[in-house]
Design a protein around this motif. Sequence first.
Motif, PDB file in Angstrom:
ATOM      1  N   ASP A 274      15.136   1.664  13.166  1.00 34.92           N
ATOM      2  CA  ASP A 274      14.535   0.493  13.763  1.00 34.92           C
ATOM      3  C   ASP A 274      14.122  -1.248  13.893  1.00 34.92           C
ATOM      4  OD1 ASP A 274      11.066   1.732  13.281  1.00 34.92           O
ATOM      5  OD2 ASP A 274      12.599   0.264  11.658  1.00 34.92           O
TER       6      ASP A 274
ATOM      7  N   PHE B 290     -10.199 -19.092   2.885  1.00 39.87           N
ATOM      8  CA  PHE B 290     -10.515 -18.449   4.358  1.00 39.87           C
ATOM      9  C   PHE B 290     -11.685 -18.788   4.539  1.00 39.87           C
ATOM     10  CE2 PHE B 290     -12.143 -14.939   2.460  1.00 39.87           C
ATOM     11  CZ  PHE B 290     -11.191 -13.927   1.750  1.00 39.87           C
TER      12      PHE B 290
ATOM     13  N   LEU C 266       2.595   1.543   2.172  1.00 40.30           N
ATOM     14  CA  LEU C 266       2.298   3.069   3.331  1.00 40.30           C
ATOM     15  C   LEU C 266       2.413   3.861   4.049  1.00 40.30           C
ATOM     16  CD1 LEU C 266      -0.250   0.281   4.689  1.00 40.30           C
ATOM     17  CD2 LEU C 266      -0.897   1.800   2.349  1.00 40.30           C
TER      18      LEU C 266
ATOM     19  N   ASN D 200       3.576  -1.986   4.362  1.00 44.01           N
ATOM     20  CA  ASN D 200       4.275  -0.865   5.686  1.00 44.01           C
ATOM     21  C   ASN D 200       4.888   0.471   5.106  1.00 44.01           C
ATOM     22  OD1 ASN D 200       2.195  -2.343   7.811  1.00 44.01           O
ATOM     23  ND2 ASN D 200       3.917  -3.355   8.818  1.00 44.01           N
TER      24      ASN D 200
ATOM     25  N   GLU E 182      12.813  -4.419  14.802  1.00 47.27           N
ATOM     26  CA  GLU E 182      11.820  -4.998  14.563  1.00 47.27           C
ATOM     27  C   GLU E 182      11.792  -5.608  13.820  1.00 47.27           C
ATOM     28  OE1 GLU E 182       7.164  -2.494  14.658  1.00 47.27           O
ATOM     29  OE2 GLU E 182       9.153  -1.194  15.015  1.00 47.27           O
TER      30      GLU E 182
ATOM     31  N   ARG F 148      13.811   3.240   7.586  1.00 38.11           N
ATOM     32  CA  ARG F 148      13.257   3.438   8.535  1.00 38.11           C
ATOM     33  C   ARG F 148      14.219   2.172   8.973  1.00 38.11           C
ATOM     34  NH1 ARG F 148       7.152   0.927   8.235  1.00 38.11           N
ATOM     35  NH2 ARG F 148       8.096  -0.297  10.225  1.00 38.11           N
TER      36      ARG F 148
ATOM     37  N   THR G 161       8.452  -9.180  12.349  1.00 41.64           N
ATOM     38  CA  THR G 161       7.676  -8.725  11.825  1.00 41.64           C
ATOM     39  C   THR G 161       8.043 -10.099  10.426  1.00 41.64           C
ATOM     40  OG1 THR G 161       7.806  -6.781  11.045  1.00 41.64           O
ATOM     41  CG2 THR G 161       5.874  -7.472  13.045  1.00 41.64           C
ATOM     42  N   ASP G 162       7.044 -10.492  10.041  1.00 43.19           N
ATOM     43  CA  ASP G 162       7.090 -11.075   8.557  1.00 43.19           C
ATOM     44  C   ASP G 162       7.838 -10.480   7.420  1.00 43.19           C
ATOM     45  OD1 ASP G 162       4.225 -12.001   7.564  1.00 43.19           O
ATOM     46  OD2 ASP G 162       5.014 -10.418   8.903  1.00 43.19           O
TER      47      ASP G 162
END
Lengths: 396, 372, 253
Positions: free
Chosen positions: B175, B370, B193, B190, B178, B171, B182-183
Amino acid sequence: MEELTFTQEIKPPSTKKGPIRWLKDNLFSNWYNTVLTLFAIVFLYFLFKGVYTWVFTQAKWAVIPANLQILSVGSYPREQLWRVAYVVYVLAILMGLSAGIWKGLNQQITSAVACIGAVITLLPIHVNTSVREAAVIATILIAVSYVFGRDRQNLKRWVIIGWVLMFPWMMFMLRGFGENAISTINWGGLLLTLILAVVGIVACFPIGVLLALGRRSQLPAIRWISIAYIEVVRGMPLVTILFMGSLMLPIFMPGDFQLDKVVRAMIALTLFSAAYMAENVRGGLQAVPRGQYEAAQAVGLSYPKTMTFIVLPQALRSVIPAIVGQFIALFKDTSLVSIIALSELLGVSDNILGNPKWTGLKPELYLFIAVVYFIFTFAMSYVSQIVEADLGVGKH
Amino acid sequence: MAGFFYSNMMSGLSDQGHPLSLSFLRNEAGFEITEGIDFDPSDTYLKAFWVGVVNTLRVSILGIICATVLGFIFGVARLSTNWLIRSIAAVYVEIFRNVPLLLQILFWYAITLSLPRIQDSITIADTIILNVRGIYLPTIAGNEGLPVWLWYLLSGVGLAIIVVLCYAGLRLLIDSTEVQQTDRPSFASNTILGAKWFAAPVFLIVAIAGWFLSPGQPLQIVRPELQGFNYVGGINFTPEFLALLVGLTVYTSAYIAEVVRSGIQAVVKGQREAARAVGLTETQVLLLVVIPQAIPIIVPPLTSQYLNLAKNSSLAIAIGFLDLFHVGRRMIAQTGQTIPIFGMIMVSYLIMSLTTSAFMNWYNRRITRFER
Amino acid sequence: MTENENTTNDPIIICEDVHKWFDDFHVLKGITTSFKKGERAVICGPSGSGKSTFIRTINRLEEHQRGTIIVDGIELSNDLRNINLIRQEVGMVFQQFNLFPHLSNLKNITLGPMRVRKLSKRQAEEEALALLERMDIADQAYKYPSEVSGGQQQRVAIARALAMEPKIMLFDEPTSALDPEMISEVLDVMRELAHSGMTMLVVTHEMGFAREVADRIMFFDEGVVIEEAAPADFFDNPQHERTKLFISQTLQH
């Protein structure tokens, strides 16, 4: 445009739905609700069938009426039962008067008690005639003193004094004195359950308030002692504290001094519930806004006066529901004293089952006792919901 | 005042001839414990106490698990749109909350004692056996092939990790642009997953192949079997354990159901409305929006219910189950060492409640991120 | 007033004699109106006049008890499938934002697209980031709602509604809970949305916004629409006494 203001009043479409619509909305609204409903019906059918056959064809209920006296007062001597009756009468008068004078919540509680009295009066099973008599008198006393107390605000102070004196007088009355004194060993059944619960909650109150204040004290020693006491007691099961009461209290007492078994249980219950009371009161103290302390100090009140006249009244008012909840828990917890061989409501079942005539009737007896506990606790939690609504607790 | 009590205590103790010391713990206990860890009357008091502690933990942990499951079911059922289900749940909660726990435990104990004798045991599917000695359940035991299979499993994990690393490398090559946007942590999660579709089958294939390649069957189900006058094999739970477990579970689950119900109701109405407005179905609203927000509200009162259950397990003494308190009580009766043994009991319960509240504080700090 | 070139003649929302009661209180007393595709309607009126309840009946957060509401050809009824279809086509922005506090801003936006529109995670996140870019808060994507300001929260909420690619957007007093200095950033976003041709129903007290953006202003009082007109007519030539009073009171501030 004026005609728009004259829109006709239209009633909302009736919210009452037909039974079929109700069934559809509440039981068969979609496929999984339908499946659940069917399962539940089958389950309930077998449950009710089993319970029904047991209750009405197999269970031997004779054990209950035959032992009603033991269940209510334990082995309290029969010829001394008038003492209990007098306590009940005086309680009835005080309740009736309070209901008449203060109305509101008192009225609801009192009418609930009067209903219980009336039910006992009308109970279809065979009960001791003197019990029925006492119930009739108590119910009438409640009604009469209620009518008498209405609109007699000048009696307020006397009724409060009456309630305060009630407690020591009751102990004195039940115990008797001199040669005819009734040993606490003979106290039992529901009577002992109620006494233990009331003593526990009343006696723990001052200790609980002091501990709560101690926990917020500026002096580290007092603060840490209070915290340690509260946390240690709350971390321990009640049974261990009851055993401590019966095994360790005698160690700390002078050699020949024998503490009564019931009194030891009372001390243990009081020390136990004081820790929980302290936490409830602390919750109430935290709910009093800082501005109240500041305002009191600005007026020039000292710390004790600020607490007694400004902070505590507000704090205690807001924790009434929590205290009622604690009382309910304590009422159930008194059943644990049967483990240290006291004959309260649950403990007397051992005495009854020990009689060869009644062996093997555990389920019947347990079920009856469970129903008695249920009625009391359920009624009390119902009252506490009313209290909560009355005080507007939880409303913003 | 303290001095008064202290002098009374000292004189009382010297009268009884019990100096304060813990040396008695090394003495032979002399009583039997048939519950939990193997225990012989010739073992020490210290070991007896330890067996009691383990028994308390055993019944508490199992009780907590069962009560949580039951409590969540009834708590959600109380909010069901189905009137019948809602009512059954409400009746369940009211009945079991309003009757003293001790009475309930005695009731369940009376029922377990009325189970059939060993000869007439109730058997379910030949694996679960119920009789007056309690319940027997099957267990899983390892054979001589087990160590070999474990090696296969370990190499399966190794292979799966290699697959994930290869996937991540690919990966990065494909890419790489990309990734800068993103962090990093989300890139790592990811990747795992995405790689699971390759790594999991690799692991499964190795594990299954290993099962057949190992000598004999690595794992085996052991069923309880009747030998002479008793059942052997499997795990046995005594009637005392069962009665205590069922009593604690049912009583606590009624309280947990209330905790769950009020936690779910505490999630503000606007949250449901917003979730509906996005087009989620009612089930999705509950699972994705309401329950995740109810959990932090539920956990503190839930923890105190767990603590209550652990403390209530001391009611074991009423039905003769040998938990830590009951063992301690026996030790006091035999040695007369009231104060040190009560001290040990106190410390044991305090450790339990302190670890639980430490967990609670940690959890509260974690979730406040949160909070509104 | 700007000419709205997006409006077509097909009505996308049709309301016929809509009534609603809370217990015995009659909140909506027979609302009959329709909204065209691309129309921007501002709904105003005193508090308690039923204006919020009205737009909440359009995606059935409130159930009407009499009359019919048809949204994009689907009639609102008790049928769950219809409700879910309509909710996918109607986005809603709330006064209190109602962001999900347990999810990051980005996940607040991707929740609907992933679970309802069944987009892949990657695609949903790409779309969400593009929307946040459009709302000018792309840098707040990985924060939680409690970590950003009220104005930013409301823009996340608008992005969340837009992520479902709705045909209609409902705004229920979107600026009422905001500090004054944050109102304009939300109104800017709404203005931009209006120019893109979205059908919008906006309950608001921002009369400046209404005058500038709306095709039509509806004035609610006691559950009835007592006046509706184009902004120019509404502000300069109100017909009804209560409308005059309302305009004079709101314009004073």
